[in-house]
Motif scaffolding. Structure first.
Motif, PDB file in Angstrom:
ATOM      1  N   ARG A  15       0.800  -1.209   0.000  1.00  0.00           N
ATOM      2  CA  ARG A  15       0.000   0.000   0.000  1.00  0.00           C
ATOM      3  C   ARG A  15       0.849   1.282   0.000  1.00  0.00           C
ATOM      4  O   ARG A  15       0.630   2.180  -0.803  1.00  0.00           O
ATOM      5  CB  ARG A  15      -0.898  -0.033   1.240  1.00  0.00           C
ATOM      6  CG  ARG A  15      -1.799   1.136   1.422  1.00  0.00           C
ATOM      7  CD  ARG A  15      -2.649   0.972   2.680  1.00  0.00           C
ATOM      8  NE  ARG A  15      -3.316  -0.308   2.740  1.00  0.00           N
ATOM      9  CZ  ARG A  15      -4.500  -0.580   2.190  1.00  0.00           C
ATOM     10  NH1 ARG A  15      -5.147   0.353   1.548  1.00  0.00           N
ATOM     11  NH2 ARG A  15      -5.031  -1.780   2.302  1.00  0.00           N
ATOM     12  N   TYR A  16       1.795   1.373   0.915  1.00  0.00           N
ATOM     13  CA  TYR A  16       2.534   2.626   1.134  1.00  0.00           C
ATOM     14  C   TYR A  16       3.943   2.563   0.571  1.00  0.00           C
ATOM     15  O   TYR A  16       4.509   1.496   0.374  1.00  0.00           O
ATOM     16  CB  TYR A  16       2.606   2.939   2.637  1.00  0.00           C
ATOM     17  CG  TYR A  16       1.245   3.005   3.275  1.00  0.00           C
ATOM     18  CD1 TYR A  16       0.367   4.041   2.968  1.00  0.00           C
ATOM     19  CD2 TYR A  16       0.830   2.020   4.159  1.00  0.00           C
ATOM     20  CE1 TYR A  16      -0.893   4.097   3.539  1.00  0.00           C
ATOM     21  CE2 TYR A  16      -0.426   2.076   4.745  1.00  0.00           C
ATOM     22  CZ  TYR A  16      -1.287   3.108   4.423  1.00  0.00           C
ATOM     23  OH  TYR A  16      -2.522   3.149   4.988  1.00  0.00           O
ATOM     24  N   ARG A  17       4.540   3.731   0.361  1.00  0.00           N
ATOM     25  CA  ARG A  17       5.900   3.817  -0.179  1.00  0.00           C
ATOM     26  C   ARG A  17       6.909   3.038   0.652  1.00  0.00           C
ATOM     27  O   ARG A  17       7.853   2.495   0.104  1.00  0.00           O
ATOM     28  CB  ARG A  17       6.329   5.274  -0.285  1.00  0.00           C
ATOM     29  CG  ARG A  17       5.588   6.025  -1.378  1.00  0.00           C
ATOM     30  CD  ARG A  17       6.074   7.465  -1.481  1.00  0.00           C
ATOM     31  NE  ARG A  17       5.212   8.233  -2.339  1.00  0.00           N
ATOM     32  CZ  ARG A  17       5.372   8.380  -3.640  1.00  0.00           C
ATOM     33  NH1 ARG A  17       6.376   7.798  -4.243  1.00  0.00           N
ATOM     34  NH2 ARG A  17       4.534   9.112  -4.337  1.00  0.00           N
ATOM     35  N   SER A  23       4.793   0.739  -4.820  1.00  0.00           N
ATOM     36  CA  SER A  23       3.600   0.669  -3.969  1.00  0.00           C
ATOM     37  C   SER A  23       2.401   1.314  -4.658  1.00  0.00           C
ATOM     38  O   SER A  23       2.537   2.044  -5.647  1.00  0.00           O
ATOM     39  CB  SER A  23       3.874   1.396  -2.653  1.00  0.00           C
ATOM     40  OG  SER A  23       4.038   2.781  -2.902  1.00  0.00           O
ATOM     41  N   GLU A  25       0.688   3.684  -3.343  1.00  0.00           N
ATOM     42  CA  GLU A  25       0.863   5.124  -3.114  1.00  0.00           C
ATOM     43  C   GLU A  25       1.736   5.738  -4.215  1.00  0.00           C
ATOM     44  O   GLU A  25       1.414   6.790  -4.762  1.00  0.00           O
ATOM     45  CB  GLU A  25       1.499   5.324  -1.746  1.00  0.00           C
ATOM     46  CG  GLU A  25       1.534   6.744  -1.261  1.00  0.00           C
ATOM     47  CD  GLU A  25       2.045   6.820   0.177  1.00  0.00           C
ATOM     48  OE1 GLU A  25       1.360   7.476   0.971  1.00  0.00           O
ATOM     49  OE2 GLU A  25       3.100   6.236   0.492  1.00  0.00           O
ATOM     50  N   TRP A  26       2.835   5.077  -4.568  1.00  0.00           N
ATOM     51  CA  TRP A  26       3.712   5.540  -5.649  1.00  0.00           C
ATOM     52  C   TRP A  26       2.936   5.623  -6.968  1.00  0.00           C
ATOM     53  O   TRP A  26       2.979   6.646  -7.658  1.00  0.00           O
ATOM     54  CB  TRP A  26       4.905   4.582  -5.805  1.00  0.00           C
ATOM     55  CG  TRP A  26       5.495   4.613  -7.175  1.00  0.00           C
ATOM     56  CD1 TRP A  26       6.337   5.559  -7.679  1.00  0.00           C
ATOM     57  CD2 TRP A  26       5.243   3.689  -8.244  1.00  0.00           C
ATOM     58  NE1 TRP A  26       6.631   5.272  -8.998  1.00  0.00           N
ATOM     59  CE2 TRP A  26       5.966   4.119  -9.365  1.00  0.00           C
ATOM     60  CE3 TRP A  26       4.476   2.529  -8.349  1.00  0.00           C
ATOM     61  CZ2 TRP A  26       5.956   3.440 -10.573  1.00  0.00           C
ATOM     62  CZ3 TRP A  26       4.465   1.862  -9.550  1.00  0.00           C
ATOM     63  CH2 TRP A  26       5.196   2.310 -10.649  1.00  0.00           C
ATOM     64  N   GLU A  29       0.158   8.493  -6.869  1.00  0.00           N
ATOM     65  CA  GLU A  29       0.655   9.865  -6.764  1.00  0.00           C
ATOM     66  C   GLU A  29       1.646  10.264  -7.854  1.00  0.00           C
ATOM     67  O   GLU A  29       1.676  11.427  -8.258  1.00  0.00           O
ATOM     68  CB  GLU A  29       1.271  10.076  -5.387  1.00  0.00           C
ATOM     69  CG  GLU A  29       0.230  10.001  -4.285  1.00  0.00           C
ATOM     70  CD  GLU A  29       0.805  10.137  -2.891  1.00  0.00           C
ATOM     71  OE1 GLU A  29       2.042  10.261  -2.742  1.00  0.00           O
ATOM     72  OE2 GLU A  29       0.003  10.110  -1.937  1.00  0.00           O
ATOM     73  N   ALA A  59      -4.868   0.609  -2.358  1.00  0.00           N
ATOM     74  CA  ALA A  59      -4.266   1.925  -2.173  1.00  0.00           C
ATOM     75  C   ALA A  59      -4.516   2.828  -3.375  1.00  0.00           C
ATOM     76  O   ALA A  59      -4.836   4.005  -3.224  1.00  0.00           O
ATOM     77  CB  ALA A  59      -2.761   1.790  -1.929  1.00  0.00           C
ATOM     78  N   ASN A  63      -7.951   5.309  -2.648  1.00  0.00           N
ATOM     79  CA  ASN A  63      -7.437   6.665  -2.415  1.00  0.00           C
ATOM     80  C   ASN A  63      -7.716   7.608  -3.577  1.00  0.00           C
ATOM     81  O   ASN A  63      -7.878   8.803  -3.371  1.00  0.00           O
ATOM     82  CB  ASN A  63      -5.943   6.633  -2.094  1.00  0.00           C
ATOM     83  CG  ASN A  63      -5.684   6.144  -0.698  1.00  0.00           C
ATOM     84  OD1 ASN A  63      -6.454   6.421   0.217  1.00  0.00           O
ATOM     85  ND2 ASN A  63      -4.619   5.391  -0.521  1.00  0.00           N
ATOM     86  N   LYS A  67      -9.315  10.278  -1.406  1.00  0.00           N
ATOM     87  CA  LYS A  67      -8.364  11.383  -1.224  1.00  0.00           C
ATOM     88  C   LYS A  67      -8.538  12.475  -2.271  1.00  0.00           C
ATOM     89  O   LYS A  67      -8.526  13.656  -1.967  1.00  0.00           O
ATOM     90  CB  LYS A  67      -6.936  10.842  -1.264  1.00  0.00           C
ATOM     91  CG  LYS A  67      -5.861  11.878  -1.048  1.00  0.00           C
ATOM     92  CD  LYS A  67      -4.490  11.235  -1.023  1.00  0.00           C
ATOM     93  CE  LYS A  67      -3.400  12.270  -0.819  1.00  0.00           C
ATOM     94  NZ  LYS A  67      -2.065  11.659  -0.777  1.00  0.00           N
TER      95      LYS A  67
END
Length: 109
Positions: A15-17, A23, A25-26, A29, A59, A63, A67
């Motif tokens: 999920r996260y960097r 990930s 998130e990468w 974003e 993610a 998001n 988000k």
């Protein structure tokens, strides 16, 4: 516009960097959101030839909606994947995130 995930990696991380270089998130974003925010052109995401971590998908798509308040999933995003389970998982994530974020579903499949 086409995004081949395998052009970046053959295996996503979580999920996260901090779970790895590739990930969710990468991807959201650094790859997907910059393309989506500047266009009304359809974007096809090809997941073939890549090992997809389940937390990666959550993610990215939950998001994207919660988000960034993105409501055009059904209008602008196309998905290509030989593994139909991945496609069904993406659809479920999008529908769930839309309902949780907006109280209704905007996506039309």
């Amino acid at each position: 516009m086409l995004i081949n995930l395998s052009d970046y990696t053959n295996k996503t991380s979580g999920r996260y960097r901090d779970s790895g270089n590739y990930s969710g998130e990468w991807f959201l974003e650094d790859i997907l959101w910059p393309k989506l925010k500047d266009t009304n052109e359809k974007i096809e995401i090809n997941f073939d030839n890549c090992d997809i971590h389940p937390a990666f998908l959550d993610a990215v798509f939950s998001n994207l909606i919660s988000k960034y308040k993105f409501t055009k999933s059904g209008e602008l995003l196309l998905f290509k994947c030989n593994d139909k389970n991945i496609l069904m998982e993406i659809i479920g994530i999008i529908i769930g995130a839309e309902f949780k974020t907006f109280g209704r579903v905007f996506t039309k499949f």
